[in-house]
Design a protein around this motif. Structure first.
Motif, short mmCIF file in Angstrom:
data_model
loop_
_atom_site.label_atom_id
_atom_site.label_comp_id
_atom_site.label_asym_id
_atom_site.label_seq_id
_atom_site.Cartn_x
_atom_site.Cartn_y
_atom_site.Cartn_z
N VAL A 15 0.86 -0.83 0.55
CA VAL A 15 0.18 0.13 0.57
C VAL A 15 0.88 0.78 -0.23
N VAL A 16 0.45 1.78 -0.94
CA VAL A 16 1.31 3.24 -0.29
C VAL A 16 0.38 4.57 -0.27
N THR A 17 1.26 5.15 1.29
CA THR A 17 -0.14 6.03 1.02
C THR A 17 0.80 7.92 1.29
N ALA A 18 -0.20 8.01 1.73
CA ALA A 18 -0.16 9.74 0.86
C ALA A 18 1.08 10.73 2.31
N LYS A 19 1.31 11.29 2.66
CA LYS A 19 2.28 12.49 4.13
C LYS A 19 0.65 12.26 5.14
N GLY A 20 -0.40 12.35 4.70
CA GLY A 20 -0.94 12.54 6.07
C GLY A 20 -1.51 11.27 6.17
N GLY A 21 -1.39 9.83 5.27
CA GLY A 21 -1.46 8.89 6.02
C GLY A 21 -3.18 7.89 5.17
N ASN A 22 -3.14 8.93 4.33
CA ASN A 22 -3.83 8.01 3.65
C ASN A 22 -3.72 7.06 2.82
N SER A 23 -4.64 5.84 1.82
CA SER A 23 -3.95 5.55 1.01
C SER A 23 -4.43 6.04 0.08
N ILE A 24 -2.94 5.94 -0.81
CA ILE A 24 -3.43 6.20 -2.79
C ILE A 24 -3.65 4.74 -3.28
N LEU A 25 -2.89 3.95 -3.36
CA LEU A 25 -3.14 2.71 -4.10
C LEU A 25 -2.56 1.22 -3.57
N GLN A 26 -3.78 0.34 -3.76
CA GLN A 26 -3.47 -1.15 -3.09
C GLN A 26 -3.18 -1.97 -3.82
N SER A 27 -1.91 -2.28 -4.47
CA SER A 27 -1.55 -3.39 -4.56
C SER A 27 -2.00 -4.37 -5.08
N VAL A 28 -1.87 -5.54 -6.15
CA VAL A 28 -2.00 -6.77 -6.63
C VAL A 28 -1.45 -7.71 -5.72
N PRO A 29 -1.54 -8.59 -5.23
CA PRO A 29 -1.33 -10.08 -4.42
C PRO A 29 -0.19 -10.12 -5.52
N PHE A 30 0.72 -10.26 -4.33
CA PHE A 30 1.89 -11.06 -5.79
C PHE A 30 1.95 -12.79 -4.04
N PRO A 31 2.88 -13.38 -5.29
CA PRO A 31 2.60 -14.88 -4.81
C PRO A 31 3.91 -15.06 -3.85
N THR A 32 5.06 -14.36 -4.60
CA THR A 32 6.36 -13.95 -3.69
C THR A 32 6.67 -12.69 -2.74
N LYS A 33 7.49 -12.64 -2.03
CA LYS A 33 7.90 -11.32 -1.57
C LYS A 33 9.45 -10.51 -2.81
N LYS A 34 9.63 -12.10 -3.49
CA LYS A 34 10.61 -11.70 -3.96
C LYS A 34 10.51 -10.66 -5.82
N GLU A 35 8.54 -11.24 -5.94
CA GLU A 35 8.21 -10.56 -6.89
C GLU A 35 7.67 -9.34 -7.13
N LEU A 36 7.09 -8.93 -5.60
CA LEU A 36 6.59 -7.70 -4.80
C LEU A 36 7.66 -6.68 -4.54
N SER A 37 9.25 -7.37 -4.42
CA SER A 37 9.80 -6.27 -4.53
C SER A 37 10.59 -6.00 -5.89
N ALA A 38 10.63 -7.56 -6.69
CA ALA A 38 11.28 -6.89 -8.21
C ALA A 38 10.21 -5.62 -8.76
N THR A 39 8.70 -6.08 -8.35
CA THR A 39 7.83 -4.56 -9.17
C THR A 39 8.05 -3.43 -8.44
N LEU A 40 8.14 -3.21 -6.86
CA LEU A 40 8.51 -2.07 -6.23
C LEU A 40 9.52 -1.75 -6.60
N LYS A 41 10.57 -2.70 -7.40
CA LYS A 41 11.99 -1.04 -8.06
C LYS A 41 12.01 -1.09 -8.73
N GLN A 42 10.64 -1.44 -9.69
CA GLN A 42 10.24 -0.93 -11.18
C GLN A 42 9.25 0.15 -10.63
N LEU A 43 8.70 0.50 -9.65
CA LEU A 43 8.03 2.14 -9.72
C LEU A 43 7.89 3.15 -10.38
N PRO A 44 9.87 3.50 -9.22
CA PRO A 44 10.44 4.63 -9.59
C PRO A 44 10.87 5.15 -11.67
#
Length: 107
Positions: A15-44
């Motif tokens: 979940v990506v939250t704004a500075k005020g704490g409100n949710s901006i985006l909720q991701s889809v589920p990923f089967p492994t933490k490795k896949e989630l981490s790879a996706t996060l590294k693609q975001l910038p």
């Protein structure tokens, strides 16, 4: 801020939250933490491309956006906004949160 969660089915999401704490985006589920981490590294670099944001209007007149990867697969969905301007502001806030992250800050 990016918060990583693991659900009862052992799927990972973030979940990506704004500075005020409100949710901006909720991701889809990923089967492994490795896949989630790879996706996060693609975001910038991904968020600088306008084509990765798909703007939508629901049947009840609320606005939201989805974030897609370079292949067109959905990475996450925003919360509902009451106006189109609010949704655009959400996209701007999301871009700012992600582009301001250092790779070392990613979970």
């Amino acid at each position: 801020m990016i918060e990583v969660k693991k659900d009862k089915n052992d799927l990972y999401s973030f979940v990506v939250t704004a500075k005020g704490g409100n949710s901006i985006l909720q991701s889809v589920p990923f089967p492994t933490k490795k896949e989630l981490s790879a996706t996060l590294k693609q975001l910038p670099p991904l968020v600088s491309k306008p084509s990765v944001f798909e703007r939508k209007t629901s049947h009840n007149g609320k606005f939201h956006f989805t974030l897609k990867d370079q292949r067109g697969s959905i990475i996450g969905t925003s919360k509902d906004y009451s106006s189109e301007a609010g949704m655009e502001n959400g996209i701007t806030n999301f871009r700012n949160r992600i582009s301001g992250l250092d790779q070392s800050q990613l979970p």
